[in-house]
Design an enzyme around this catalytic site. Structure first.
Site, PDB file in Angstrom:
ATOM      1  N   ASP A   1      32.821-111.963 -14.427  1.00 35.05           N
ATOM      2  CA  ASP A   1      33.590-113.131 -13.972  1.00 35.05           C
ATOM      3  C   ASP A   1      33.305-113.521 -12.521  1.00 35.05           C
ATOM      4  O   ASP A   1      33.792-114.550 -12.062  1.00 35.05           O
ATOM      5  CB  ASP A   1      35.093-112.871 -14.121  1.00 35.05           C
ATOM      6  CG  ASP A   1      35.516-112.742 -15.572  1.00 35.05           C
ATOM      7  OD1 ASP A   1      34.697-113.071 -16.441  1.00 35.05           O
ATOM      8  OD2 ASP A   1      36.655-112.321 -15.821  1.00 35.05           O
TER       9      ASP A   1
ATOM     10  N   GLY B   1      33.854-103.231 -19.684  1.00 37.00           N
ATOM     11  CA  GLY B   1      33.095-104.081 -20.603  1.00 37.00           C
ATOM     12  C   GLY B   1      31.641-104.228 -20.179  1.00 37.00           C
ATOM     13  O   GLY B   1      31.275-103.925 -19.051  1.00 37.00           O
TER      14      GLY B   1
ATOM     15  N   ASP C   1      37.212-103.816 -11.712  1.00 33.78           N
ATOM     16  CA  ASP C   1      38.349-103.440 -10.865  1.00 33.78           C
ATOM     17  C   ASP C   1      38.965-102.112 -11.295  1.00 33.78           C
ATOM     18  O   ASP C   1      39.336-101.292 -10.452  1.00 33.78           O
ATOM     19  CB  ASP C   1      39.396-104.562 -10.850  1.00 33.78           C
ATOM     20  CG  ASP C   1      39.816-104.985 -12.253  1.00 33.78           C
ATOM     21  OD1 ASP C   1      39.156-104.582 -13.229  1.00 33.78           O
ATOM     22  OD2 ASP C   1      40.814-105.712 -12.382  1.00 33.78           O
TER      23      ASP C   1
HETATM   24  P1  ATP Z   1      36.126-104.738 -16.856  1.00 37.49           P
HETATM   25  O1  ATP Z   1      35.689-105.742 -15.874  1.00 37.49           O
HETATM   26  O2  ATP Z   1      35.281-104.715 -18.042  1.00 37.49           O
HETATM   27  O3  ATP Z   1      37.596-104.764 -17.134  1.00 37.49           O
HETATM   28  P2  ATP Z   1      36.811-102.320 -15.579  1.00 37.49           P
HETATM   29  O4  ATP Z   1      36.057-101.330 -14.793  1.00 37.49           O
HETATM   30  O5  ATP Z   1      37.935-102.999 -14.875  1.00 37.49           O
HETATM   31  O6  ATP Z   1      35.779-103.337 -16.155  1.00 37.49           O
HETATM   32  P3  ATP Z   1      38.674-100.937 -17.208  1.00 37.49           P
HETATM   33  O7  ATP Z   1      38.605-100.588 -18.643  1.00 37.49           O
HETATM   34  O8  ATP Z   1      39.814-101.745 -16.705  1.00 37.49           O
HETATM   35  O9  ATP Z   1      37.303-101.634 -16.895  1.00 37.49           O
HETATM   36  O10 ATP Z   1      38.621 -99.607 -16.347  1.00 37.49           O
HETATM   37  C1  ATP Z   1      37.549 -98.691 -16.443  1.00 37.49           C
HETATM   38  C2  ATP Z   1      38.036 -97.294 -16.344  1.00 37.49           C
HETATM   39  O11 ATP Z   1      38.762 -97.062 -15.140  1.00 37.49           O
HETATM   40  C3  ATP Z   1      38.994 -96.954 -17.466  1.00 37.49           C
HETATM   41  O12 ATP Z   1      38.629 -95.670 -17.960  1.00 37.49           O
HETATM   42  C4  ATP Z   1      40.349 -96.971 -16.773  1.00 37.49           C
HETATM   43  O13 ATP Z   1      41.301 -96.198 -17.422  1.00 37.49           O
HETATM   44  C5  ATP Z   1      39.999 -96.425 -15.422  1.00 37.49           C
HETATM   45  N1  ATP Z   1      41.003 -96.764 -14.430  1.00 37.49           N
HETATM   46  C6  ATP Z   1      41.477 -97.968 -14.145  1.00 37.49           C
HETATM   47  N2  ATP Z   1      42.399 -97.920 -13.164  1.00 37.49           N
HETATM   48  C7  ATP Z   1      42.507 -96.627 -12.819  1.00 37.49           C
HETATM   49  C8  ATP Z   1      43.283 -95.915 -11.874  1.00 37.49           C
HETATM   50  N3  ATP Z   1      44.122 -96.524 -11.043  1.00 37.49           N
HETATM   51  N4  ATP Z   1      43.137 -94.582 -11.836  1.00 37.49           N
HETATM   52  C9  ATP Z   1      42.292 -93.968 -12.649  1.00 37.49           C
HETATM   53  N5  ATP Z   1      41.509 -94.564 -13.545  1.00 37.49           N
HETATM   54  C10 ATP Z   1      41.618 -95.881 -13.644  1.00 37.49           C
HETATM   55 MG    MG Z   2      39.136-104.577 -15.617  1.00 35.78          MG
END
Ligand code: ATP
Ligand code: MG
Length: 447
Positions: free
Chosen positions: A213, A91, A183
């Site tokens: 957050d 996000g 994360d």
């Molecule tokens: P936010 O704080 O907005 O949630 P985020 O980085 O956690 O940010 P996500 O959409 O949860 O956002 O994850 C970002 C990207 O990382 C996505 O493309 C997701 O599929 C990928 N991702 C998350 N966990 C893993 C994992 N264990 N292995 C590979 N890719 C991952």
């Molecule tokens: Mg996330």
């Protein structure tokens, strides 16, 4: 935290850094930007209290500490042969463009790395089927991007094939990958790193944690947080005007905070007209004598207006009986039920049942806050985070994130930074300040 040892905080390195840094070559000059170089033995202690220090001195165990960030005299990568890439995922959060700008300028001007690429639309940009071309980044391309919110590279959610992503890194001869994300992104970064290691490649992956957050462990603050709660505070001020503008006016502002209520707590402290702050860390009952609705009603009876700030992850237990199915987004994050809309309906109905004429207003500024331009304090912070990420990456440190602790920049292994979330300690000083400022009861449960 208790089962982590000093060893868990050791960062991984690609190999010995043997090349003299261009910054060090410059440093004797009068106008050199860097005068301080960081030895790898410099560490920042986790617990700076005297009692912890004495305890550590009297025991065999090393106290927990973090590697100090900053420029090294010796680096791992030869700048003229180094290719770097930057990706932004998840996000939006204020300051992403500032971080991109800081990375590009740090690489380009400080280290003479001229080969810098932007990966578009998050991890999708590594998968050729999506057709998102990489874009060349230069200081000229990024010179104005800090004036805008969002991310110039675009973002995405949804898991991508790790092997295919590393194929792209390998095919494109990328030496350093900077990931800006939460994360999920950082977990992805770590898995990419493991695949890089398995293939024996010499590629660094460096993370700049992006979470509005402010919920990353071992970091006082993450970028965008100051902007987020400052923008939220302005909305809270307006909501107060709405509440006082009507007889028995109630205004509810829903803010971000999936698992941690830092934005709600800080916005309320900044705008102390708030009467109730509801956060994920502190459970409350809706009904009953001591429950939230009855407490709110008493407040409205006394003062004829009330201002409620609710974090998006608060009160999720109230939905448990209603619907049991868990809804997840593309990345597998649990989608929270909308506590803001739910509270608006519950408050409206409850006050009506109690024969109280009231006006209930509901405001959800989340997307406006997420795409805000970084305030000056955040801009400074973003730039420092980016420069320190560049220093660490050029020195060959990998699978790490940049953080700040006791006002010093640090490098942490990604697994410790993502192991658990930072939350508000409801027995700690921050939450007590909120309780004292709002005057809300310590406990709004009936038993
Ligand atoms: P936010 O704080 O907005 O949630 P985020 O980085 O956690 O940010 P996500 O959409 O949860 O956002 O994850 C970002 C990207 O990382 C996505 O493309 C997701 O599929 C990928 N991702 C998350 N966990 C893993 C994992 N264990 N292995 C590979 N890719 C991952
Ligand atoms: Mg996330």
């Amino acid at each position: 935290m208790n089962d982590l040892t000093r060893q868990d905080f050791e960062v991984t390195r690609l190999g010995k850094a043997t090349l003299t840094s261009p910054l060090y070559k410059e440093y004797k000059k009068e106008d050199a930007p860097h005068k301080e170089f960081i030895e790898d033995s410099r560490r920042i202690i986790y617990d700076a209290s005297l009692s912890a220090f004495e305890e550590a001195r009297n025991s065999d165990a090393d106290p927990i500490s973090f590697l100090k960030a900053g420029p090294r005299k010796k680096i791992y990568f030869d700048p003229s042969k180094t290719k770097a890439a930057i990706v932004t995922c998840g996000g939006l959060c204020p300051g992403i463009n500032n971080v991109i700008r800081g990375l590009v300028n740090g690489l380009y001007y400080r280290y003479n790395v001229k080969n810098i690429w932007g990966v578009q639309y998050g991890y999708q940009g590594f998968i050729s089927d999506y057709g998102h071309e990489m874009v060349k980044l230069t200081p000229n391309v990024v010179k104005d991007i800090h004036l805008f919110g969002g991310t110039i590279l675009g973002s995405s959610r949804g898991r991508q094939d790790i092997s295919a992503m590393v194929d792209t890194l390998e095919r494109e001869n990328i030496n350093i990958l900077f990931t800006i994300g939460g994360d999920g992104t950082l977990s992805g970064n770590h898995v990419i790193h493991e695949e890089i290691e398995r293939r024996g490649l010499k590629i660094v992956t460096a993370g700049i944690p992006k979470t509005i957050d402010n919920d990353v462990n071992f970091m006082t603050k993450t970028f965008g947080f100051d902007t987020a709660f400052s923008t939220a505070a302005a909305v809270v001020r307006d909501a107060h005007n709405e509440a006082t503008g009507a007889y028995n006016g109630v205004a509810i502002v829903k803010l971000m905070g999936r698992d941690s209520g830092f934005i709600a707590a800080n916005a309320a402290l900044a705008m102390p007209d708030v009467n109730f702050v509801l956060i994920p860390e502190s459970k409350f009952d809706l009904y009953g004598d001591k429950g939230f609705l009855n407490t709110l009603k008493k407040r409205v009876e006394e003062r004829h207006h009330a201002l409620v700030v609710v974090a998006e992850g608060a009160g999720q237990h109230l939905f448990e009986d209603n619907e049991n199915e868990v809804v997840k987004d593309k990345s597998g994050n649990i989608k929270h039920k909308d506590i803001g809309v739910f509270l608006k309906d519950e408050i409206t109905n409850y006050l009506k049942e109690q024969d109280m004429e009231a006006t209930v207003k509901y405001i959800d500024p989340s997307y406006i806050i997420r795409s805000e331009v970084a305030i000056p304090a955040d801009s400074v912070f973003c730039n420092d985070l980016a420069l320190n990420a560049v220093h660490g990456a050029m020195a060959g440190i990998t699978d790490f994130v940049v953080g700040r602790w006791h006002n010093q920049f640090t490098y942490l292994p990604i697994p410790v930074a993502t192991a658990s979330r930072k939350k508000i300690d409801i027995d700690g000083a921050l939450w007590w300040s909120v309780l004292e400022t709002t005057g809300q009861p310590v406990d709004m449960t009936n038993d």
